[in-house]
Design a protein around this motif. Structure first.
Motif, PDB file in Angstrom:
ATOM      1  N   SER A 124     -15.773  53.078   1.341  1.00 37.32           N
ATOM      2  CA  SER A 124     -15.712  54.396   0.711  1.00 37.32           C
ATOM      3  C   SER A 124     -16.713  55.314   1.400  1.00 37.32           C
ATOM      4  N   GLU A 125     -16.566  56.608   1.194  1.00 31.77           N
ATOM      5  CA  GLU A 125     -17.440  57.569   1.861  1.00 31.77           C
ATOM      6  C   GLU A 125     -18.875  57.387   1.406  1.00 31.77           C
ATOM      7  N   LEU A 126     -19.751  57.150   2.378  1.00 25.74           N
ATOM      8  CA  LEU A 126     -21.171  56.893   2.150  1.00 25.74           C
ATOM      9  C   LEU A 126     -21.395  55.634   1.304  1.00 25.74           C
ATOM     10  N   CYS A 127     -20.358  54.832   1.144  1.00 24.93           N
ATOM     11  CA  CYS A 127     -20.423  53.581   0.368  1.00 24.93           C
ATOM     12  C   CYS A 127     -20.815  53.829  -1.088  1.00 24.93           C
ATOM     13  N   MET A 128     -20.467  55.011  -1.612  1.00 22.25           N
ATOM     14  CA  MET A 128     -20.917  55.370  -2.957  1.00 22.25           C
ATOM     15  C   MET A 128     -19.767  55.707  -3.906  1.00 22.25           C
ATOM     16  N   TRP A 129     -18.611  55.113  -3.685  1.00 20.86           N
ATOM     17  CA  TRP A 129     -17.499  55.303  -4.613  1.00 20.86           C
ATOM     18  C   TRP A 129     -16.718  54.007  -4.672  1.00 20.86           C
ATOM     19  N   TRP A 130     -15.952  53.826  -5.738  1.00 14.39           N
ATOM     20  CA  TRP A 130     -15.300  52.530  -5.870  1.00 14.39           C
ATOM     21  C   TRP A 130     -13.813  52.526  -5.496  1.00 14.39           C
ATOM     22  N   GLY A 147     -10.847  48.818  -4.267  1.00 11.41           N
ATOM     23  CA  GLY A 147     -12.234  48.891  -4.705  1.00 11.41           C
ATOM     24  C   GLY A 147     -13.143  49.363  -3.580  1.00 11.41           C
ATOM     25  N   GLY A 148     -14.422  49.523  -3.912  1.00  8.95           N
ATOM     26  CA  GLY A 148     -15.372  49.969  -2.919  1.00  8.95           C
ATOM     27  C   GLY A 148     -16.784  49.528  -3.282  1.00  8.95           C
ATOM     28  N   SER A 149     -17.698  49.498  -2.359  1.00 14.87           N
ATOM     29  CA  SER A 149     -17.405  50.014  -1.026  1.00 14.87           C
ATOM     30  C   SER A 149     -16.952  48.945  -0.032  1.00 14.87           C
ATOM     31  N   SER A 150     -17.035  47.667  -0.426  1.00 13.29           N
ATOM     32  CA  SER A 150     -16.592  46.596   0.476  1.00 13.29           C
ATOM     33  C   SER A 150     -15.099  46.334   0.303  1.00 13.29           C
ATOM     34  N   GLY A 151     -14.333  47.398   0.084  1.00 16.39           N
ATOM     35  CA  GLY A 151     -12.917  47.256  -0.227  1.00 16.39           C
ATOM     36  C   GLY A 151     -12.064  46.774   0.921  1.00 16.39           C
ATOM     37  N   SER A 192     -20.402  46.776  -5.308  1.00 16.67           N
ATOM     38  CA  SER A 192     -19.620  46.950  -4.086  1.00 16.67           C
ATOM     39  C   SER A 192     -19.129  45.658  -3.440  1.00 16.67           C
ATOM     40  N   ILE A 193     -19.640  44.522  -3.883  1.00 14.02           N
ATOM     41  CA  ILE A 193     -19.061  43.231  -3.511  1.00 14.02           C
ATOM     42  C   ILE A 193     -18.121  42.763  -4.602  1.00 14.02           C
TER      43      ILE A 193
END
Length: 505
Positions: free
Chosen positions: A208-214, A235-239, A261-262
């Motif tokens: 996700s953008e900047l790893c800050m959304w799901w 999901g995010g951010s490790s989607g 995020s995991i």
């Protein structure tokens, strides 16, 4: 050092709560007018949330009505179904070559990525060169199998990681358009550790953008589709990472987690994901760089399809800090104490846990009782209702904010060194694309565990009535990761674990 840091933090939390216990009691003794006003605010927020839920269900239900699910290509190469541990053993004993294995996963990525859009940059040619080098080392006989198993436990096995974790020579955008041309000039610590263990980096995956959304979607690479249903999120951010693993595009991978995020992506994609105890695994080499108290919340950990891969991979990532854990200890799950929470405590802006996910959790509780005579205890944590403001307050370094961790710190006997907590990974199965906008705060089911700094393992529990993954997270006390990982193995045996989204002839 990590263990001392956690202990120090707990002592600080205990003293903080004790100092303010009297003032907190006075604060709770509010006037009738104040109580009535709070009830009205609560009711208003709850009404807003219900309205948004109804609108989102209507809008997205109509938007995707009658849409056929994009089927992934069937599995025709059984190498793709092997665990990373099994692949390592077969490569080391010359039953498979590393080159054969790497080629198999490269071919799988090429056939699924046009459908899923989960891989964003690759090093296929270099990975094949690494594979040939691994095969040459094994064939030379200069190092015996036993030594290779100890010094390079994943020799020749390919792996993947999210775009925000640096892999030398590959893009590291963290989903930001302004970083679209940035290429990592060195490996993140965890990637270097994996290389030293003999594993071969193959690609990086969408975030996700900047790893800050799901939801894993950004203006650089677009959005990633769920392997079970392309109209759903990963999901995010490790989607992108969870998606690739579930779709058999990689045997195992690495994710990071600051608020789920995991665990959320692992849940939506039906795989295992472990959030380690805070401070165990290095976060160096990641973008964005966490600052302030967020440094404690951010952790890096393993993601995989099979529970047997979690501990071997975690041991590598933990490096010298593995000595602070008990990863080699044999856990008799019959001797553990089990607790469970099945909702978010009635928070007005949070979606309640669905009936199907509650039923899945109850099946776990029932299994423990029928198989081992273990009676799990349902608990209620009063401060859980305030989980959302607690998370944001602590993320913003507000020292005086009450914390979920404080409540557990004063009830340390709740988990101790032999207890685990069963807790929802999320209130619903994977939503439709963009639907999280209408449910922005549902990430709190995982985020509050980051605040507590506890280890937590997301475990798949089969599929829902509409074919989407179910799951639950198992939480343990600090440095007791081995307990939640042991329970994950038990749940895999009892409920089947990961379910392949592709047809297996």
């Amino acid at each position: 050092m990590a263990a001392r840091g956690v202990k120090s933090r707990l002592e600080k939390l205990r003293s903080h709560l004790q100092r303010h216990s009297s003032s907190s009691t006075q604060h709770l003794e509010q006037t009738p007018v104040t109580v009535d006003r709070m009830k009205w605010v609560d009711m208003l927020l709850r009404t807003v949330r219900l309205f948004m839920e109804v609108v989102s269900r209507l809008v997205f239900g109509l938007m995707y009505r009658g849409e056929s699910r994009t089927r992934l290509p069937p599995i025709t190469n059984l190498i793709l179904l092997e665990s990373a541990t099994s692949l390592a053993t077969k490569i080391r004993t010359k039953k498979l070559t590393s080159e054969e294995v790497v080629k198999s996963f490269i071919a799988r990525i090429r056939e699924i990525n046009p459908i899923l859009n989960c891989v964003v940059d690759t090093r296929f040619d270099q990975a094949l060169e690494d594979a040939r080098s691994a095969d040459a080392l094994i064939s030379s006989g200069t190092v015996d199998e036993e030594t290779l198993a100890k010094t390079k436990p994943f020799l020749g096995v390919p792996f993947s990681t999210k775009d925000s974790i640096a892999v030398k020579g590959l893009h590291q955008t963290a989903g930001l358009w302004i970083r679209r041309e940035i290429v990592a000039d060195e490996d993140a610590d965890v990637v270097q550790l994996m290389r030293e263990a003999g594993a071969i980096p193959m690609c990086v995956t969408n975030v996700s953008e900047l790893c800050m959304w799901w939801e894993s979607a950004n203006t650089v690479y677009g959005r990633t589709n769920n392997p079970y249903c392309s109209s759903r999120i990963v999901g995010g951010s490790s989607g992108g990472e969870a998606c690739l693993l579930s779709a058999c595009g990689s045997p195992f991978g690495i994710g990071s987690d600051i608020g789920g995020s995991i665990r959320m992506p692992a849940f939506f994609n039906g795989i295992f994901g472990h959030k380690p105890t805070s401070g165990i695994v290095s976060n160096l080499g990641q973008e964005p760089v966490a600052t302030g108290e967020a440094c404690e919340f951010l952790v890096t950990g393993p993601m995989c399809r099979y529970s047997k891969d979690l501990i071997p991979l975690y041991r590598i990532l933990a490096a010298s800090n593995a000595s602070l854990l008990s990863l080699d200890s044999k856990v008799d799950i019959r001797n553990l104490r089990y607790f469970y929470i099945d909702d978010e405590g009635g928070a007005p802006l949070i979606t309640p846990v669905s009936k199907e996910l509650r039923a899945a959790q109850q099946k776990v509780v029932t299994h423990l009782e029928k198989a081992y005579g273990i009676k799990a205890k349902k608990i209620i944590l009063k401060k859980l209702k305030a989980a959302l403001p607690i998370y944001f307050a602590k993320l913003g370094n507000v020292e005086e904010a009450p914390t979920f961790c404080e409540e557990l710190a004063l009830k340390k006997e709740l988990l101790g060194d032999d207890g685990v907590l069963l807790f929802p990974s999320h209130p619903t199965v994977a939503p439709y694309h963009s639907q999280p906008i209408f449910r922005p705060f549902n990430f709190v089911y995982t985020a509050i565990i980051n605040v507590a700094l506890f280890p937590s393992t997301q475990c798949p529990l089969g599929l829902s009535s509409n074919g989407l993954p179910l799951g639950i997270q198992v939480v343990a006390n600090h440095n007791n990761d081995h307990l939640s990982l042991a329970v994950a193995s038990e749940l895999e045996k009892a409920f089947g674990g990961w379910v392949c989204p592709s047809e297996v002839p």
